[in-house]
Design a protein around this motif. Structure first.
Motif, PDB file in Angstrom:
ATOM      1  N   ASN A   1       0.817  -1.210   0.000  1.00 41.53           N
ATOM      2  CA  ASN A   1       0.000   0.000   0.000  1.00 41.53           C
ATOM      3  C   ASN A   1       0.853   1.265   0.000  1.00 41.53           C
ATOM      4  OD1 ASN A   1      -2.389  -1.531   0.073  1.00 41.53           O
ATOM      5  ND2 ASN A   1      -2.327  -1.651   2.297  1.00 41.53           N
ATOM      6  N   GLY A   2       1.933   1.244  -0.763  1.00 44.36           N
ATOM      7  CA  GLY A   2       2.775   2.416  -0.910  1.00 44.36           C
ATOM      8  C   GLY A   2       3.769   2.633   0.195  1.00 44.36           C
ATOM      9  N   LYS A   3       3.839   1.716   1.158  1.00 46.69           N
ATOM     10  CA  LYS A   3       4.783   1.835   2.263  1.00 46.69           C
ATOM     11  C   LYS A   3       5.668   0.596   2.310  1.00 46.69           C
ATOM     12  CE  LYS A   3       2.966   5.680   3.845  1.00 46.69           C
ATOM     13  NZ  LYS A   3       3.704   6.973   3.850  1.00 46.69           N
ATOM     14  N   LEU A   4       6.890   0.818   2.849  1.00 49.06           N
ATOM     15  CA  LEU A   4       7.826  -0.283   2.983  1.00 49.06           C
ATOM     16  C   LEU A   4       7.441  -1.123   4.202  1.00 49.06           C
ATOM     17  CD1 LEU A   4      10.316  -1.247   1.421  1.00 49.06           C
ATOM     18  CD2 LEU A   4      11.747   0.045   2.997  1.00 49.06           C
ATOM     19  N   GLU A   5       7.125  -2.398   3.971  1.00 48.92           N
ATOM     20  CA  GLU A   5       6.685  -3.304   5.026  1.00 48.92           C
ATOM     21  C   GLU A   5       7.521  -4.579   4.962  1.00 48.92           C
ATOM     22  OE1 GLU A   5       4.302  -2.862   7.298  1.00 48.92           O
ATOM     23  OE2 GLU A   5       3.477  -0.941   6.610  1.00 48.92           O
ATOM     24  N   GLY A   6       7.771  -5.161   6.172  1.00 50.70           N
ATOM     25  CA  GLY A   6       8.533  -6.391   6.202  1.00 50.70           C
ATOM     26  C   GLY A   6      10.020  -6.116   6.194  1.00 50.70           C
TER      27      GLY A   6
ATOM     28  N   LEU B   1      10.593  -3.427   8.761  1.00 50.08           N
ATOM     29  CA  LEU B   1      10.060  -2.070   8.719  1.00 50.08           C
ATOM     30  C   LEU B   1       8.537  -2.113   8.731  1.00 50.08           C
ATOM     31  CD1 LEU B   1      12.513  -2.158   6.178  1.00 50.08           C
ATOM     32  CD2 LEU B   1      12.466   0.219   6.917  1.00 50.08           C
ATOM     33  N   ARG B   2       7.972  -0.974   9.118  1.00 45.53           N
ATOM     34  CA  ARG B   2       6.534  -0.777   9.054  1.00 45.53           C
ATOM     35  C   ARG B   2       6.296   0.676   8.688  1.00 45.53           C
ATOM     36  NH1 ARG B   2       2.925  -2.389  14.106  1.00 45.53           N
ATOM     37  NH2 ARG B   2       3.591  -4.456  13.381  1.00 45.53           N
ATOM     38  N   GLU B   3       5.503   0.870   7.624  1.00 47.62           N
ATOM     39  CA  GLU B   3       5.238   2.207   7.097  1.00 47.62           C
ATOM     40  C   GLU B   3       6.540   2.950   6.810  1.00 47.62           C
ATOM     41  OE1 GLU B   3       2.572   4.335   9.565  1.00 47.62           O
ATOM     42  OE2 GLU B   3       0.871   3.014   9.122  1.00 47.62           O
ATOM     43  N   SER B   4       7.465   2.219   6.189  1.00 47.65           N
ATOM     44  CA  SER B   4       8.754   2.757   5.726  1.00 47.65           C
ATOM     45  C   SER B   4       9.653   3.218   6.861  1.00 47.65           C
ATOM     46  CB  SER B   4       8.536   3.912   4.739  1.00 47.65           C
ATOM     47  OG  SER B   4       7.796   3.485   3.616  1.00 47.65           O
TER      48      SER B   4
END
Length: 1663
Positions: free
Chosen positions: A1134-1139, A1155-1158
């Motif tokens: 959803n446009g954010k860096l996750e995992g 990471l969560r939400e970049s």
């Protein structure tokens, strides 16, 4: 196939000759003597008297194979396939060698080099001279007179030994023929030279001054290989030349691009031997090896591969190289020669480089030649080339050519060159073409201009590519230019035809060639045709009867170009006594010379090109034809072969008819008359002739092949004529026009330049399109020439294997498809409309005969005139389709089903191409009409050569839905865009990012079409349902062509509907998130979906996966800032860096983790700063929303300090500990990054402090300082340990004995428990597997989650370019059982080994993360011995928690505190006690062993140091002394029957000679990782000791501890394990409790006792 050979004398076939039964490949004759050379290498001599058929006799030549022969002054001069020349006296029947040897030379350093033997491939002879053509395409001559070309016309100066003609240095001589007193040569034209002035020229030494054996010469050239025979080198894997084993006895020929001017002065002995040449390895008299790789003693009947077809050599070109690669298996002369050299030299390489091509390449590098060939009548001032390269090369050229003249003349000529450098670009070797009386040169005065050429100069040719080299041989130009891939793709049938694949589903030929291969093959075909047309004819010698064709009767002692035949595609030249003739590729014959004794009927024009039509006849002839004139044959017949006698010509027409040109009887006029030869069922194919002897070969020729060949020759004649008189002049006019505009523009004022910018761009685009069109026209011309060459050479019985447009349909179709695209592009933007300057410069200068080629209706304007000529190949495509249709429907000719199938396949291809050409032409004309009628603003903005109009709302109405009454909307659909016009403004929408769908009819909208675009949608409405259907079809067709077409419009099979998922580019203007960004990648129904790249003007860039318009999946985002570029890389959601991902900050910091939400969230590692700076640090631990939160380890490398503890909001907060490089250790509670309250501090000397601590590990309050001696100080402390402590307290003396360890009871009280560390890492694994905190966990669901996770990781690895082969079955769910058996546990054990070792498996990822965390905590330069207890606790914690996760996967494993004994059914296998350590340690400890063992070594360093010093002393003693000291019973080591005193004399000094196997086993203790493995090694050591003792004392010996302990202690001493105490402690800490008892426990206890005894033993002396 039937083949017949006919022989006769003169013009009457009834006057028959006796000819050999073998195929004749060469005829030589003189008076009543005829010499035949056969394909089998035999030589026959026939004697003929009067009208008698005469006699024929074979010449006995032993094992020699003859390839060519000539008759010269009563001797037969013949050439063998090994390249040697011999002469035979016809009266004495003696054979003598005639060496052709290079002259001896001396370099500038005084080193000499002997000449090398030259290999000769053909020979020709006149009355006073004989010519040799070498394998290196050099002409060697012998005899007298100007016909030698050696700058002399004095008859008395006879050249008795072959000398080289220096004039053609660096040129490719393809054929040489001799008349009575003159010579004619066919030479490949040189490409124009365009040097790069920015590059430094590579000056190489002259060949005459280079000696390869001279070290100084090699040093001057940088040890490069120069002037070498390329056959002496192989190619290494890097493509470089590597000398062969040149240490063989023989030497190869010398590559000689620059022969010595003194070569004719080389003197040979009368016996044929030379005093200054090195003998070649192939001596025909030695009986060693011939060029076909067999011994020379092999009979001719047993030889293979001597099919010297037309004496031509077939070469395979090496792509992208100036050299040619010769296949050693090719049964040609080159293949034989190379094979022989390989055999004789012992080489193993299968690739050889053609020395001819090497010479041509080196000659270009040496600048030995200048640009030549200026087309007749075209001398433009703009063609001048002003550069030093041409000046220097021309100067050197002229200096060489006048070497035999006066030195003053040479100096004047050289000076003249430098003063008139503006004409150097027009310089050629024609300076010798000026008239010379009696073969002497004119005097050159300073006022004379040596660059004034005759009117027959030629226009500069376009630059050719490096690969444009090809070979020829005696007889004619090579005609096999079809690509090698085609011959490999099509297999040969039994009849010799080519086997084609069947029709595909789409009705097209299904070949296995990819587009790149087709393009490559097409280029080879075009290049081959270019070489065929790019030839020149040179002549020299006597010209008293016009036989040189130079327009006068002046003799020439140097070669002079017959300019009217240059670039006419001459493939063969022949000579009579006083006349010459040339055959072109398009079947025309040009003759010149004595008209009385040579042909009559030639067209009488001064310019050959002015009368190309074969249907035009001539009535008169001059007594002497001084320039080449085209010969007219009855009914305009075209020619496939010709030969010349002394005073007549024999011509073979394409129809296979034989024509005699000359006088049949002395009293008759010279005529052109058909003569009957052979059977009517056979057609003549080739002819050989000399003097009055004629040999003709006939066979069967298919009538369809003949018909197609005649049409192709007529077609080529037209193309060649248009190319010469329209295309090439037009290219020069256009080039001059563009250069003129470019040169004027900089001098304009800025306002004028700005106003003309758009007009200039449009003009340049138009000129560029025209240039590409003309180049494509030339490509078609060259392809047709190559096609004709193939057909003339091919002799297959299958008609489909002879016609190239059937056999190579993909390649020829590709050439014409390229032409269609280019010509339609030009037609669409009025590229065929000529300007007035172009019309005046080209069309109005064309010969009048061009008018007869254009219909009356097409002559209204010059543009129509030009367009009709350029569009002629389009018409020929339709003619190809019609011809194949006639073949397919031919009921009179029988074709086999297989042949008919191939014809149908080819017809399907050409019919489709014909339809595509027609459709493309109509679209281009419609587009041109639209541009002519639309507004200039739209045309200026949208006109493009490749853009075509598909639909216009002016003729096919469509409008915007709910458009206002007074609004104006119109739409124009092109092949790539949809244009929306509103009044004077317009918008464009790319079809590649457009999705259309019909709108159902409702009350609100009727006949609607919905268009989806990246940033908006359009709803259009049509007046009727018919208009809607047509617009829908047009839009979908346009989208398909825009998305799928790659320039081959009409050639692809399009799907019914446009693809929903496609790749396209778009620049966003409205969406705020992507405003001004350009996206290039995959789309789905108007949304970004799939792989793509997004780039912003400010430098931001995202490259990765999208889903429904947002970043989703693997991707990389770059965000620039003033300090650098920050890179976000990993999995997006959803446009954010996750995992898991990576962030590389602009300041060079790097974060790797979750990471969560970049932002960093979870477990991760931050590397901050550079390690050489003061701020370098590494944090490994837990994160929350971008801040350090939870347990973590901060290693401040620059400060030499490491913190292990809790964090909160980027601050140290909670319990923690710090270790420093100074050996200080302290622990306590931290608050907001400060240490406060009660804590513990320990020092390196085992002193410790308990009490209140302050920031940075300082003393700050009440506490107690205790020393290892037992003393203590209690009171108030302040300060630091390094800087000094201020104490206010009381000293207490210790009463108890000193404590060596001195470990306080509070040690570890303020540290984080092992079970609380790294919980984030384990939770990530639990989340991936779906393990929750609830007790009801479904095992099958977890395994399904695991399979899903593995599949996702595998796809991710594939996208990143990794490999997934190492999964090795772990992605499959294993069989689960309720009860645990021995075999089932071994399967589990095997699975866990694969899982923990795989980076894609969650268990493998978990293990790697835990290992990295452990190494970050306890590894590095700040490893502290006080951390050992914590490390051991973490190992136990890891083992327990990993086993807990494994038990979820395999629930039948026992619990953590349970021990399960599994007994094996196999007696050889040991029983197993299943424990967490047994399951986890084999995979965990090998990764942790390095930092863990380091801590053990540091912790036990004092004791191990004491032990090691003792061990070193003991090991200095021999075995007898050591074992006696240790109390080892002598029965274990003393030899039987000897006393201790006796043995001390023999073995007293021996060391390490007892129990060696046990010692070696125990030494492996440090190389094992787990306690179980180490115990097994100890057990094996005891077994080796027992084995050695039982070998000496018997197998029934029973050990007692009193005997065993000293022996084992000896083994321990000799094993020299340096850190034995650390190893013992590691085993003790990590060993399963159940293994501490029993046999293994006793053995371990014994080892520990040995260690302690060695450490504490008191030794005063040793025996």
């Amino acid at each position: 196939m039937m083949v017949a050979t006919h022989g006769w004398r003169g013009g009457d076939p009834k006057n028959m000759l006796i000819v050999p039964t073998e195929t004749v490949i060469r005829v030589a004759a003189a008076d009543d003597l005829t010499v035949f050379v056969t394909a089998g290498g035999r030589l026959y001599v026939g004697q003929y008297n009067g009208q008698d058929r005469g006699s024929l006799q074979q010449v006995e030549l032993g094992s020699r194979c003859v390839r060519d022969a000539a008759v010269y002054k009563g001797q037969v001069v013949f050439v063998t396939d090994a390249g040697e020349v011999f002469t035979q006296d016809l009266e004495k029947k003696e054979v003598h060698p005639l060496p052709v040897v290079e002259p001896k030379k001396t370099c500038t350093h005084g080193q000499e080099e002997k000449g090398r033997r030259v290999r000769v491939r053909s020979v020709a002879a006149g009355s006073d001279h004989v010519l040799f053509l070498s394998n290196h395409d050099e002409i060697w001559v012998q005899g007298r007179g100007p016909a030698l070309g050696l700058f002399t016309n004095k008859i008395e100066n006879e050249i008795t030994n072959p000398a080289r003609v220096d004039f053609f240095k660096g040129r490719r001589v393809m054929q040489v023929e001799a008349g009575a007193y003159f010579t004619v040569a066919l030479v490949e034209a040189l490409p124009p030279v365009h040097p790069d002035p920015s590059q430094e020229s590579d000056h190489l030494p002259d060949f005459d001054s280079y000696v390869r054996s001279c070290e100084q010469c090699r040093q001057e050239t940088g040890d490069r290989v120069l002037f070498e025979d390329i056959d002496e080198f192989d190619k290494c894997p890097l493509g470089l030349l590597v000398r062969k084993d040149a240490f063989t006895d023989g030497r190869s020929d010398l590559l000689s691009p620059a022969p010595s001017r003194s070569s004719r002065n080389s003197v040979f002995h009368e016996d044929g031997e030379s005093s200054d040449y090195a003998p070649d390895e192939l001596d025909p008299t030695s009986g060693e090896v011939s060029c076909d790789g067999t011994t020379l003693n092999t009979p001719v009947e047993q030889r293979t591969g001597i099919e010297l077809k037309e004496m031509s050599r077939v070469h395979k070109h090496s792509e992208g190289s100036d050299f040619e690669v010769v296949d050693c298996n090719d049964e040609t002369e080159i293949g034989k020669e190379v094979g022989d050299r390989k055999l004789s030299s012992g080489g193993t390489s299968s690739l050889f480089i053609n020395a001819d091509a090497a010479r041509q390449f080196i000659s270009r590098q040496l600048s030995w030649m200048t640009a030549t060939s200026i087309e007749q009548g075209e001398l433009l001032a703009d063609e001048r080339v002003n550069n030093k390269y041409h000046i220097d090369s021309a100067t050197e050229l002229i200096k060489e050519n006048v070497a035999s003249a006066a030195n003053s003349a040479a100096s004047l000529v050289a000076t003249g060159v430098r003063t008139v450098s503006d004409k150097v670009g027009q310089l050629s070797r024609h300076f010798s073409s000026s008239e010379v009386a009696d073969g002497e040169l004119h005097d050159l005065s300073p006022d004379s201009d040596p660059f004034i050429l005759e009117s027959s100069s030629q226009t500069l040719k376009p630059k050719m590519s490096k690969s444009e080299t090809f070979n020829t041989s005696t007889g004619s130009l090579p005609r096999k230019l079809s690509d090698e891939h085609t011959r490999k793709t099509h297999t040969r049938t039994a009849s010799g035809g080519l086997s084609f694949p069947k029709l595909g589903r789409d009705g097209l030929l299904a070949l296995d060639k990819d587009p790149k291969q087709v393009e490559k093959n097409s280029g080879i075909i075009v290049d081959g045709g270019r070489h065929i047309l790019n030839t020149e004819v040179w002549a020299w010698g006597s010209a008293n009867r016009g036989q040189l064709g130079l327009g006068d009767h002046s003799h020439r002692s140097t070669p002079t170009s017959v300019a009217t035949l240059n670039h006419m595609g001459v493939t063969k030249v022949v000579c009579g006594s006083h006349h010459s003739a040339a055959l072109t590729i398009d079947g025309e014959v040009f003759v010149w010379g004595d008209s009385f004794s040579s042909p009559l009927g030639a067209t009488q024009t001064n310019d050959v090109a002015n009368n190309p039509s074969p249907n035009k006849t001539s009535t008169k002839a001059d007594p002497a034809v001084n320039t080449p004139q085209r010969l007219e044959l009855p009914e305009g017949s075209l020619v496939r072969d010709l030969a010349s006698g002394d005073n007549f010509l024999i011509i073979i027409s394409v129809d296979g008819l034989v024509y005699y040109v000359g006088k049949l009887r002395e009293e008759e006029e010279t005529t052109v008359e058909q003569i009957p030869v052979g059977d009517a069922a056979l057609r003549c194919r080739s002819v050989l002739c000399q003097c009055d002897s004629v040999v003709c070969t006939s066979d069967e020729m298919h009538p369809q092949v003949i018909a197609f060949l005649k049409e192709e020759m007529k077609y080529l004649n037209l193309l060649k004529f248009v190319a010469q008189h329209v295309v090439k002049p037009f290219q020069l006019v256009t080039e001059v026009s563009v250069k003129g505009k470019t040169s004027v523009t900089p001098h304009r004022d800025k306002v004028s330049a700005t106003n003309d910018k758009n007009c200039s761009n449009e003009s340049n685009q138009l000129h560029q399109t025209k240039q590409v069109l003309l180049d494509s026209y030339l490509d078609v011309t060259h392809a047709v020439a190559s096609s004709i060459s193939d057909m003339l050479d091919e002799q297959a019985s299958d008609v489909t294997a002879v016609i190239p447009i059937i056999r190579q349909v993909e390649e020829y179709k590709s050439i014409y498809q390229k032409y269609i695209n280019i010509v339609c592009d030009a037609l669409a933007i009025s590229g065929l409309t000529l300007s007035s300057k172009e019309a005046i410069g080209v069309i109005e200068k064309c010969p009048a005969v061009l008018s007869s080629l254009v219909p009356e209706s097409k002559r209204k304007t010059n543009s129509e005139y030009f367009a009709h000529l350029i569009l002629r190949p389009l018409q020929h495509i339709h003619e190809y389709a019609e011809f194949l249709m006639k073949m397919k429907q031919d009921s009179e000719t029988y074709y086999s089903p297989f042949t008919l199938d191939k014809i149908k396949i080819a017809h399907a291809h050409w019919k489709q191409l014909s339809n595509a050409a027609h459709k493309s032409q109509l679209e281009a004309e419609s587009t041109k009409t639209y541009w002519d009628t639309c507004s200039p603003k739209i045309m200026e903005a949208l006109a493009n050569p490749i853009r075509r109009i598909l639909r216009d709302s002016r003729t096919n109405p469509i409008n915007v839905h709910n458009a206002g009454r007074f609004s104006s909307h119109s739409f124009v659909l092109f092949t790539d865009i949809l244009v929306h016009i509103q009044y004077s403004n317009f918008s464009t929408y790319s079809l590649s990012t457009m999705w259309v769908e019909p709108v159902p009819n409702t009350s609100n909208i009727q006949n609607g079409i919905h268009i989806t675009l990246p940033e908006e949608t359009l709803t259009l409405a049509c007046p009727t349902s018919s208009d809607k259907s047509q617009w829908m079809y047009a839009l979908q067709e346009g989208i398909k062509r825009s998305v799928l077409s790659k320039g081959d419009s009409g050639m692809q099979v399009m799907p019914r509907a446009p693809p929903l998922i496609r790749s396209a580019s778009h620049t966003f203007t409205k969406i705020a998130q992507y405003k001004d960004a350009t996206y290039n990648g995959q789309w789905f129904c108007g949304k970004l979906h799939g792989e793509g790249t997004m780039a912003w003007p400010d430098g931001r860039r995202y490259e990765g996966q999208f889903r429904q318009g947002v970043y989703q999946g693997l991707g990389r985002l770059e965000v620039p800032s003033s300090g650098g570029v920050t890179v976000y890389e990993g999995m997006w959601k959803n446009g954010k860096l996750e995992g898991k991902g990576i962030i590389r900050y602009a300041n060079k910091d790097v974060y790797i983790g979750y990471l969560r939400e970049s932002q960093p969230h979870g477990h991760g590692e931050l590397k901050k700063g550079r390690f050489s700076s003061q701020a370098a640090s590494v944090y490994t631990g837990e994160w929350s929303s971008g801040t350090k939160h939870g347990y973590g380890v901060l290693d401040e490398i620059a400060q030499g300090e490491k913190y292990l503890g809790m964090w909160q909001n980027n601050n140290r907060h909670g319990p923690g500990m710090v270790v420093t490089m100074n050996g200080v250790y302290y622990e306590g509670n931290f608050y907001q990054n400060k240490l406060t309250g009660y804590g513990l501090m320990m020092f390196e000397d085992r002193t410790y402090y308990e009490g209140e601590l302050g920031a940075g590990g300082t003393f700050a309050g009440k506490g107690t300082l205790r020393y290892p001696s037992g003393d203590s100080i209690e009171g108030t402390f302040s300060g630091s340990w390094e800087d000094g402590i201020k104490i206010n307290g009381m000293l207490h003396k210790g009463l108890a004995p000193p404590d060596e360890e001195n470990i306080p009871k509070s040690f570890g009280k303020f540290s984080v428990g092992a079970s609380q560390k790294w919980e984030c890492i384990l939770q990530e694994c639990r989340d991936k597997l779906g393990i929750t905190s609830t007790p009801e966990v479904s095992t099958s669901k977890i395994w399904n989650n695991l399979a899903t996770q593995l599949d996702a990781e595998k796809q991710l690895a594939s996208r990143q370019g990794g490999t997934t082969d190492f999964l090795d079955g772990i992605d499959r769910i294993p069989e689960l059982r309720d009860e645990l058996s021995y075999q089932h546990f071994m399967d589990i054990h095997l699975y866990l080994g694969k899982a923990f070792g795989c980076r894609l498996h969650p268990l493998g990822q978990l293990l790697l993360s835990l290992v990295d965390a452990f190494r970050a905590t306890y590894g590095g330069v700040v490893a502290h011995p006080r951390l050992l207890p914590y490390a051991v606790q973490e190992v136990h914690s890891f083992t327990s928690r990993l086993f807990e996760i494994v038990r979820v996967l395999f629930p039948n494993l026992p619990g953590e505190n349970e021990n399960l004994l599994l007994e094996s059914e196999n007696e050889d296998e040991e029983d197993i006690v299943v424990t967490p350590a047994y399951v986890i340690h084999p995979w965990l400890l090998p990764h942790l062993y390095s930092p863990l063992s380091t801590l053990y070594v540091l912790y036990h360093q004092p004791k191990d140091e004491e032990y090691w010093q003792r061990l070193l002393k003991w090991n200095k003693q021999p075995d007898t002394a050591l074992m006696t000291f240790l109390g080892v019973d002598v029965k274990f080591w003393l030899p039987e029957g000897t006393s201790l005193i006796e043995s001390s004399r023999t073995i007293g000094t021996m060391k390490d000679q007892h129990f060696t196997e046990a010692i070696e086993t125990l030494q492996m203790l440090s190389t094992s990782f787990s306690p179980r493995d180490k115990l097994n090694l100890i057990h094996r050591t005891f077994q080796q000791v027992s084995k050695a003792v039982m070998t000496k004392l018997g197998s029934n010996y029973l050990w007692s501890m009193d005997d065993l302990f000293p022996v084992f202690q000896y083994v321990v001493v000799r094993s020299r394990i340096q850190h034995l105490g650390a190893e013992i402690q590691l085993i003790d800490d990590l060993l399963d409790p159940h293994m501490q008892h029993g046999e293994l426990g006793i053995m371990f206890t014994t080892l520990r006792a040995c260690y302690y005894q060695i450490q504490n033993e008191k030794v005063s002396h040793m025996l």
